[in-house]
Design a protein around this motif. Structure first.
Motif, PDB file in Angstrom:
ATOM      1  N   ASN A 230       0.923  -1.038   0.035  1.00  0.00           N
ATOM      2  CA  ASN A 230      -0.003  -0.054   0.098  1.00  0.00           C
ATOM      3  C   ASN A 230       0.876   1.246   0.166  1.00  0.00           C
ATOM      4  OD1 ASN A 230      -2.206   1.487   0.052  1.00  0.00           O
ATOM      5  ND2 ASN A 230      -2.427   1.381   2.233  1.00  0.00           N
ATOM      6  N   PRO A 231       1.139   1.736  -1.038  1.00  0.00           N
ATOM      7  CA  PRO A 231       0.231   1.750  -2.309  1.00  0.00           C
ATOM      8  C   PRO A 231       1.044   0.659  -3.435  1.00  0.00           C
ATOM      9  CG  PRO A 231       1.576   3.918  -2.563  1.00  0.00           C
ATOM     10  CD  PRO A 231       1.641   3.166  -1.221  1.00  0.00           C
TER      11      PRO A 231
ATOM     12  N   ASP B 189       5.291   0.309  -1.421  1.00  0.00           N
ATOM     13  CA  ASP B 189       5.752   0.157  -0.029  1.00  0.00           C
ATOM     14  C   ASP B 189       5.499  -1.615   0.136  1.00  0.00           C
ATOM     15  OD1 ASP B 189       6.151   0.391   2.812  1.00  0.00           O
ATOM     16  OD2 ASP B 189       4.124   1.478   2.972  1.00  0.00           O
TER      17      ASP B 189
HETATM   18 MG    MG Z   1       2.283   2.439   2.743  1.00  0.00          MG
END
Ligand code: MG
Ligand code: ADP
Length: 261
Positions: free
Chosen positions: A208-209, A222
């Motif tokens: 995320n993302p 990430d």
């Molecule tokens: Mg993140």
């Protein structure tokens, strides 16, 4: 066992998952050298300095910052290393930052808009099955998305006997609204991500993302990787990724808590 973003990305990359590239640094000088190397590879002065701690929400707490030149890389690294980073996931005392990942700027402008998604692979303990959870609402606090717009979170159940099927990867890529090259790359991304999750005996991968770049590549910006403690004996190289400094901090905290009880 939690590992850092840079370690999680190294694992993902080894399974063919495209990631935002980066170089680990423990001093401002190392960070500048890293930025120089990234400039050679990607031809941009812009890099992102990212605190490496075992907690998400670093951006909100000031632990992820964009640097547009080498002076800023030095300044930001100086600021972030040594800080007690407080995020929605650290608790009020925060976590001491001792390393940063100097990472490639992947939000460059181009032929299409960039777009952030959410994706995680995890074990549904009740069903004893893996699921892929995903959303078009990436880059945000997923608990918040689940709370306010639950219809924007999708789940795909994986049959353990056959693993992730091609049609499932395509369905996910379709539900995320990708098309053309981005669709193809998303299918590839999901397939590699699931393979990595299975092969490492992980208990959770949360990306995320996930980003669609302006030139329609899909990559992990990430990586929150949780390796299953009970399977670590099969993976000596991953077991060595344990960050004892963070554990020591935790022990110190527990000792302090006992003292003040
Ligand atoms: Mg993140
Ligand atoms: P965390 O989830 O711990 O806050 P992330 O790695 O997800 O850390 O980074 C936080 C946010 O920072 C991302 O959602 C992304 O929007 C932003 N970000 C990361 N890299 C860049 C970049 N190269 N340029 C601009 N923004 C970035």
């Amino acid at each position: 066992m939690n590992i850092h973003e840079y370690q999680g990305k190294a694992i993902l990359k080894s399974f063919g998952v495209r990631v935002q590239e980066g170089i680990l640094a423990e001093t401002p000088e190392e960070a500048v050298a890293a930025a120089q190397k990234l400039k050679e590879d990607f031809n941009s002065d812009w890099v992102v300095v990212k605190a490496q701690i075992h907690a998400g929400g670093r951006g909100k707490g000031g632990g992820v910052k964009l640097a547009k030149n080498h002076d800023q890389v030095k300044e930001l690294t100086n600021q972030i290393i040594g800080m007690q980073l407080v995020t929605p996931q650290t608790g009020p005392e925060g976590k001491l930052v001792s390393k940063v990942l100097v990472a490639q700027d992947v939000y460059y402008p181009g032929e299409s808009e960039t777009k952030e998604y959410y994706m995680s692979v995890l074990l549904d303990r009740a069903k004893g099955r893996n699921i892929i959870m995903y959303s078009t609402e990436g880059g945000m606090d997923i608990e918040e998305v689940a709370h306010s717009t639950p219809d924007k979170i999708f789940k795909e159940d994986i049959d353990p006997k056959v693993g992730l099927q091609g049609f499932q990867a395509r369905k996910i890529a379709f539900n995320l609204g990708t098309s053309g090259d981005a669709f193809k790359d998303m299918v590839k991304f999901i397939t590699a991500l699931y393979k990595a999750y299975e092969a490492t005996d992980s208990s959770q991968f949360e990306i995320n993302p996930v980003l669609k770049t302006s030139d329609n590549k899909i990559l992990a910006v990430d990586a929150k990787v949780n390796l299953d403690d009970d399977a670590l004996y099969r993976h000596a190289d991953y077991a060595a990724m344990r960050d004892t400094a963070e554990k020591t901090q935790l022990k110190l905290k527990q000792a302090k808590a006992t003292l003040t009880m």
